[in-house]
Design a protein around this motif. Structure first.
Motif, PDB file in Angstrom:
ATOM      1  N   TYR A  70       0.735  -1.212   0.050  1.00 23.56           N
ATOM      2  CA  TYR A  70      -0.064   0.129  -0.080  1.00 23.56           C
ATOM      3  C   TYR A  70       0.959   1.328   0.052  1.00 23.56           C
ATOM      4  N   VAL A  71       0.560   2.461  -0.827  1.00 23.81           N
ATOM      5  CA  VAL A  71       1.303   3.595  -0.809  1.00 23.81           C
ATOM      6  C   VAL A  71       0.498   4.596  -0.177  1.00 23.81           C
ATOM      7  N   VAL A  72       0.960   5.190   0.983  1.00 24.19           N
ATOM      8  CA  VAL A  72       0.549   6.362   1.724  1.00 24.19           C
ATOM      9  C   VAL A  72       0.942   7.677   1.248  1.00 24.19           C
ATOM     10  N   GLU A  73       0.232   8.503   0.897  1.00 18.48           N
ATOM     11  CA  GLU A  73       0.543  10.035   0.299  1.00 18.48           C
ATOM     12  C   GLU A  73      -0.249  11.017   0.758  1.00 18.48           C
ATOM     13  N   LYS A  74       0.324  11.782   1.641  1.00 19.80           N
ATOM     14  CA  LYS A  74      -0.467  13.043   2.179  1.00 19.80           C
ATOM     15  C   LYS A  74      -1.732  12.540   2.972  1.00 19.80           C
ATOM     16  N   GLY A  75      -1.419  11.451   3.902  1.00 16.02           N
ATOM     17  CA  GLY A  75      -2.447  10.877   4.676  1.00 16.02           C
ATOM     18  C   GLY A  75      -3.314  10.168   4.115  1.00 16.02           C
ATOM     19  N   ARG A  76      -3.108   9.621   2.829  1.00 22.84           N
ATOM     20  CA  ARG A  76      -4.400   8.842   2.362  1.00 22.84           C
ATOM     21  C   ARG A  76      -3.777   7.488   1.543  1.00 22.84           C
ATOM     22  N   THR A  77      -4.380   6.545   1.642  1.00 21.56           N
ATOM     23  CA  THR A  77      -3.831   5.412   0.864  1.00 21.56           C
ATOM     24  C   THR A  77      -4.468   5.576  -0.466  1.00 21.56           C
ATOM     25  N   VAL A  78      -3.445   5.640  -1.454  1.00 23.01           N
ATOM     26  CA  VAL A  78      -3.539   5.861  -2.903  1.00 23.01           C
ATOM     27  C   VAL A  78      -3.170   5.069  -3.794  1.00 23.01           C
ATOM     28  N   TRP A  79      -2.794   3.775  -3.362  1.00 26.31           N
ATOM     29  CA  TRP A  79      -2.461   2.962  -4.462  1.00 26.31           C
ATOM     30  C   TRP A  79      -2.292   1.560  -3.658  1.00 26.31           C
ATOM     31  N   SER A  80      -2.519   0.334  -4.155  1.00 21.82           N
ATOM     32  CA  SER A  80      -2.419  -0.885  -3.690  1.00 21.82           C
ATOM     33  C   SER A  80      -2.188  -1.956  -4.508  1.00 21.82           C
ATOM     34  N   GLY A  81      -1.552  -3.005  -4.314  1.00 20.56           N
ATOM     35  CA  GLY A  81      -1.234  -3.960  -5.315  1.00 20.56           C
ATOM     36  C   GLY A  81      -0.501  -5.104  -4.788  1.00 20.56           C
ATOM     37  N   ASP A  82      -0.321  -6.282  -5.535  1.00 25.86           N
ATOM     38  CA  ASP A  82       0.860  -7.339  -5.096  1.00 25.86           C
ATOM     39  C   ASP A  82       2.113  -7.153  -5.645  1.00 25.86           C
ATOM     40  N   PRO A  83       3.126  -7.970  -5.344  1.00 32.31           N
ATOM     41  CA  PRO A  83       4.249  -8.034  -5.813  1.00 32.31           C
ATOM     42  C   PRO A  83       4.166  -7.886  -7.503  1.00 32.31           C
ATOM     43  N   ASP A  84       3.485  -8.567  -8.215  1.00 32.39           N
ATOM     44  CA  ASP A  84       3.235  -8.563  -9.569  1.00 32.39           C
ATOM     45  C   ASP A  84       2.910  -7.235 -10.210  1.00 32.39           C
ATOM     46  N   ARG A  85       2.013  -6.504  -9.500  1.00 36.96           N
ATOM     47  CA  ARG A  85       1.669  -5.306  -9.890  1.00 36.96           C
ATOM     48  C   ARG A  85       2.586  -4.031  -9.597  1.00 36.96           C
ATOM     49  N   VAL A  86       3.195  -4.450  -8.511  1.00 36.75           N
ATOM     50  CA  VAL A  86       4.494  -3.372  -8.160  1.00 36.75           C
ATOM     51  C   VAL A  86       5.463  -3.337  -9.206  1.00 36.75           C
ATOM     52  N   ARG A  87       5.741  -4.688  -9.783  1.00 36.11           N
ATOM     53  CA  ARG A  87       6.956  -4.604 -10.855  1.00 36.11           C
ATOM     54  C   ARG A  87       6.321  -4.299 -12.101  1.00 36.11           C
ATOM     55  N   ALA A  88       5.105  -4.355 -12.650  1.00 31.91           N
ATOM     56  CA  ALA A  88       4.472  -3.814 -13.756  1.00 31.91           C
ATOM     57  C   ALA A  88       4.365  -2.415 -13.669  1.00 31.91           C
ATOM     58  N   GLU A  89       4.221  -1.766 -12.456  1.00 28.88           N
ATOM     59  CA  GLU A  89       3.920  -0.318 -12.436  1.00 28.88           C
ATOM     60  C   GLU A  89       5.321   0.324 -11.629  1.00 28.88           C
ATOM     61  N   ASP A  90       6.262  -0.051 -11.992  1.00 26.77           N
ATOM     62  CA  ASP A  90       7.688   0.344 -11.525  1.00 26.77           C
ATOM     63  C   ASP A  90       7.891   1.781 -11.552  1.00 26.77           C
ATOM     64  N   ASP A  91       7.587   2.390 -12.754  1.00 32.43           N
ATOM     65  CA  ASP A  91       7.722   3.988 -12.890  1.00 32.43           C
ATOM     66  C   ASP A  91       6.703   4.758 -11.875  1.00 32.43           C
ATOM     67  N   ARG A  92       5.662   4.037 -11.994  1.00 30.82           N
ATOM     68  CA  ARG A  92       4.525   4.698 -10.989  1.00 30.82           C
ATOM     69  C   ARG A  92       5.020   4.613  -9.418  1.00 30.82           C
ATOM     70  N   ILE A  93       5.309   3.665  -9.117  1.00 27.46           N
ATOM     71  CA  ILE A  93       5.779   3.439  -7.645  1.00 27.46           C
ATOM     72  C   ILE A  93       7.085   4.113  -7.341  1.00 27.46           C
ATOM     73  N   LYS A  94       8.079   4.591  -8.389  1.00 24.89           N
ATOM     74  CA  LYS A  94       9.090   5.397  -8.003  1.00 24.89           C
ATOM     75  C   LYS A  94       8.674   6.691  -7.918  1.00 24.89           C
ATOM     76  N   GLY A  95       7.780   7.105  -8.665  1.00 27.62           N
ATOM     77  CA  GLY A  95       6.989   8.615  -8.297  1.00 27.62           C
ATOM     78  C   GLY A  95       6.476   8.841  -7.239  1.00 27.62           C
ATOM     79  N   TYR A  96       5.826   7.633  -6.593  1.00 23.80           N
ATOM     80  CA  TYR A  96       5.249   7.992  -5.389  1.00 23.80           C
ATOM     81  C   TYR A  96       6.469   7.978  -4.322  1.00 23.80           C
ATOM     82  N   LEU A  97       7.475   7.368  -4.555  1.00 20.57           N
ATOM     83  CA  LEU A  97       8.512   7.172  -3.390  1.00 20.57           C
ATOM     84  C   LEU A  97       9.751   8.108  -3.554  1.00 20.57           C
ATOM     85  N   THR A  98       9.794   8.861  -4.568  1.00 17.63           N
ATOM     86  CA  THR A  98      10.894   9.597  -4.782  1.00 17.63           C
ATOM     87  C   THR A  98      10.462  11.278  -4.753  1.00 17.63           C
ATOM     88  N   VAL A  99      11.320  12.194  -4.265  1.00 17.62           N
ATOM     89  CA  VAL A  99      11.051  13.600  -4.386  1.00 17.62           C
ATOM     90  C   VAL A  99      11.115  14.204  -5.594  1.00 17.62           C
TER      91      VAL A  99
END
Length: 233
Positions: free
Chosen positions: A204-233
């Motif tokens: 689960y990704v938390v951003e500004k006090g909200r859950t904004v994304w969820s998925g299993d490991p396969d979805r994390v791999r498939a949406e790698d760029d999106r996840i990096k956008g959530y986690l990097t400044v």
């Protein structure tokens, strides 16, 4: 096992959590991810009764935790490895473990100090050392061991490998994998996504006090760029 729905909370008049929702099933490892300051630790504090839930619901094993004190939440079966470890500096390794010993739920094969030393042999070598003389990695192992000594149904690790050397991080991940193999339910907060893919069942990704994304490991791999956008400044 744990179901969090539309949780809101904060400090005094400052709202930090606006809509946190996630679930943890029995025997699952679930990861909460997000940049610093997004509300992950506040979520943990609200779950543990260290902060009041302003709205929403926290249900654990079919019972509401809303309004329970931290002591009652711990007795219900939640064990916390807090950010910063917070071990007792003036107690020895053995004393830090013994002070937390409890088996309120009557588990047939409870955690004991002997089992903790098997999980972390390095701690046994420092059995008589005071907490403030341990390295950061040793303190983190001790914090995990202390939480396990309460024999929790759900173990929560806040910033599981923050500030640790790579070799120590690997030991912590190996520990989590071993606990998962034993059927321990775990919530882990950490930033090392690639390593988490081998450990966690759901993210689960938390951003500004909200859950904004969820998925299993396969979805994390498939949406790698999106996840990096959530986690990097």
């Amino acid at each position: 096992m744990l179901k969090v729905q539309n949780l809101t909370s904060g400090y005094d008049r400052s709202q930090i959590l606006f809509d946190i929702s996630f679930e943890v099933g029995a025997g699952e490892v679930v990861c909460l991810m997000g940049r610093n300051g997004m509300g992950k630790t506040t979520t943990v504090r609200a779950l543990m009764g260290l902060l009041p839930a302003w709205d929403g619901a926290v249900e654990f094993e079919g019972r509401q935790l809303n309004g329970m004190s931290a002591a009652r939440v711990a007795k219900r079966g939640l064990g916390l490895v807090p950010e910063g470890r917070q071990i007792f500096p003036n107690l020895t390794v053995h004393e830090n473990l013994r002070v937390a010993a409890a088996n309120r739920r009557g588990q047939p094969d409870p955690w004991t100090v002997e089992r903790i030393y098997e999980l972390f042999p390095g701690l046994h070598e420092r059995i008589g050392s005071h907490g403030n003389l341990l390295s950061g990695g040793e303190q983190q192992m001790l914090a995990i061991g202390r939480a396990l000594m309460t024999n929790p149904s759900l173990l929560i690790l806040d910033e599981a490998t923050e500030g640790l050397a790579p070799v120590i991080r690997d030991q912590i991940w190996d520990c989590i994998a071993r606990l998962r193999g034993l059927g321990q339910s775990i919530v882990v907060i950490d930033k090392h996504v690639k390593r988490l893919l081998d450990v966690a069942d759901r993210f689960y990704v938390v951003e500004k006090g909200r859950t904004v994304w969820s998925g299993d490991p396969d979805r994390v791999r498939a949406e790698d760029d999106r996840i990096k956008g959530y986690l990097t400044v």
